[in-house]
Write an enzyme that holds these catalytic residues in place. Structure first.
Site, short mmCIF file in Angstrom:
data_model
loop_
_atom_site.label_atom_id
_atom_site.label_comp_id
_atom_site.label_asym_id
_atom_site.label_seq_id
_atom_site.Cartn_x
_atom_site.Cartn_y
_atom_site.Cartn_z
N GLY A 111 0.49 -1.59 -0.07
CA GLY A 111 0.27 -0.04 0.09
C GLY A 111 0.34 0.64 -0.08
O GLY A 111 0.46 2.17 -0.85
N TYR A 156 -6.05 -18.14 4.65
CA TYR A 156 -6.26 -16.31 4.15
C TYR A 156 -6.64 -16.90 2.21
O TYR A 156 -7.12 -15.72 1.83
CB TYR A 156 -4.85 -16.26 3.98
CG TYR A 156 -3.86 -15.41 2.81
CD1 TYR A 156 -4.78 -13.90 3.00
CD2 TYR A 156 -3.32 -15.32 2.37
CE1 TYR A 156 -4.22 -13.56 2.20
CE2 TYR A 156 -2.75 -14.52 0.94
CZ TYR A 156 -3.23 -13.02 1.43
OH TYR A 156 -2.15 -12.25 0.52
#
Ligand SMILES: NC(=O)c1ccc[n+]([C@@H]2O[C@H](COP(=O)([O-])OP(=O)(O)OC[C@H]3O[C@@H](n4cnc5c(N)ncnc54)[C@H](O)[C@@H]3O)[C@@H](O)[C@H]2O)c1
Ligand SMILES: [Zn+2]
Length: 349
Positions: free
Chosen positions: A13, A180
């Site tokens: 990010g 996940y």
């Protein structure tokens, strides 16, 4: 464009924040600073003009406020990695799936119709394989007895013969093999349902093994490149699982950031209801042992341990032609250059 970037304080990010803001977009980061990845509860330094909002994507009011005035969302926030054990499942499902659902519903109310979603190669499970006799086959999960005996290669599910691994493209069936992976696939399904229901537009970017500066240090949630780097930083040999011949596509974090930039730009040109997935890989295949050796220059040589983790897949390598052709994206960092730089780059905290 005004872009809400969730998870913008994380490894990928923060590189996306830099890429978007350098290209002239206005970026607002929303990040919960999860303690597992941000033990000091501090966001990284952002480029000038990037706004930071400390908050959780699971929180409806926070998300509504963060979306105010935005035109697109780049959704990177997620809990990553294999985790400790099954007790982590509620947190994975909460951050990744409940969080995505809260975000999407708020986007629908705010009429923000463009979404670039960070997905993952893990949605494919084992990559793509060929049997000389049976053509393309999908091997099932590997059996603990085989792994204990050092038989790491999945055999042909029909005849038991050895298989040759192939590049996986976006048409391969999804086959998530751990919690996940299941939550990453569910994010795609939620986003696709949202696009249909609200005339939204989605690009799901299935990153392969991302590496580069500011990777988190080793935690149960970290990727293999950071585990190796952390070991070397302690003066220890990287511990390579299985026999080291696992094949992966290692893609540099700045190339993943430029894929997000390309996606955010192209979303506006898509018709309402559009959902499309893209592999994000370097296009070159390397083994885990190759990577350990590339990082270990000047340090202790890697140890091949024969250990394994049940949730790991044997080979998974990307065909990223769709992203190159449709979004005109080109990875810029070759493996040798990227690994040389990463061998001495800072890890987070
Ligand atoms: N690192 C890889 O190799 C890789 C590969 C494939 C896909 N991905 C995906 O890329 C994205 C970014 O991963 P990363 O490697 O940068 O991980 P990271 O842990 O460094 O970053 C994730 C960020 O999201 C934030 N976050 C998590 N849950 C949140 C929540 N509920 N609300 C708000 N913020 C939250 C965390 O605080 C963190 O800053 C994830 O969606 C991940 O699934 C990563
Ligand atoms: Zn066969």
């Amino acid at each position: 464009m005004d872009v809400l970037l969730t998870g913008g304080a994380g490894f990928i990010g923060s590189a996306v924040a830099t890429a978007l803001s350098s290209a002239g977009h206005t970026v607002r980061v929303l990040d919960a600073l999860l303690p597992a990845v941000h033990p000091h509860q501090e966001p990284p330094p952002f480029p000038d003009g990037v706004e930071f909002v400390h908050g959780d994507v699971r929180d409806r009011e926070t998300v509504e406020r963060a979306l105010h005035g935005m035109q697109a969302v780049c959704h990177q926030a997620a809990m990553v990695g294999l985790g400790l054990d099954f007790d982590d499942a509620p947190d994975y499902a909460g951050c990744n799936d409940l969080g995505t659902a809260v975000l999407l519903s708020a986007m629908a109310r705010a009429r923000v119709a463009r979404l670039a979603l960070a997905s993952s190669m893990v949605v494919y499970g084992e990559g793509r394989y060929r049997c000389a006799e049976h053509g393309e086959v999908v091997p099932g999960p590997r059996r603990p007895a085989d792994l204990d005996a050092g038989r790491f290669e999945p055999p042909c599910p029909r005849c038991g013969a050895a298989l040759s691994p192939d590049l996986v493209d976006e048409s391969a069936a999804a086959d998530p093999r751990n919690v996940y992976a299941a939550t990453k696939l569910a994010q795609e399904h939620l986003a696709s349902a949202w696009a249909r229901a609200t005339a939204g537009r989605v690009f799901a970017l299935r990153y392969h093994n991302v590496y580069g500066p500011n990777m988190p240090r080793d935690t149960p949630y970290a990727g293999v490149a950071s585990l190796f780097r952390s070991a070397l930083a302690r003066g220890e040999a990287p511990r390579v699982f299985e026999d080291g011949a696992q094949r992966r596509d290692f893609v540099h974090v700045t190339d993943v950031a430029s894929a997000n930039l390309a996606a955010v730009g192209a979303l506006s040109e898509q018709p309402p209801g559009h959902f499309r997935a893209y592999n994000v890989g370097s296009g070159t295949v390397h083994t885990i042992a190759d990577m350990a050796a590339a990082l270990a220059v000047g340090g202790p040589a890697p140890t091949v341990t024969g250990q394994y983790r049940l949730g790991d897949v044997r080979h998974i390598t990307a065909d990223s032609r769709r992203l190159r052709e449709e979004l005109d994206w080109r990875p810029q960092v070759p493996f040798a250059t990227g690994m040389r730089e990463f061998a001495t780059a800072p890890l987070r905290h």
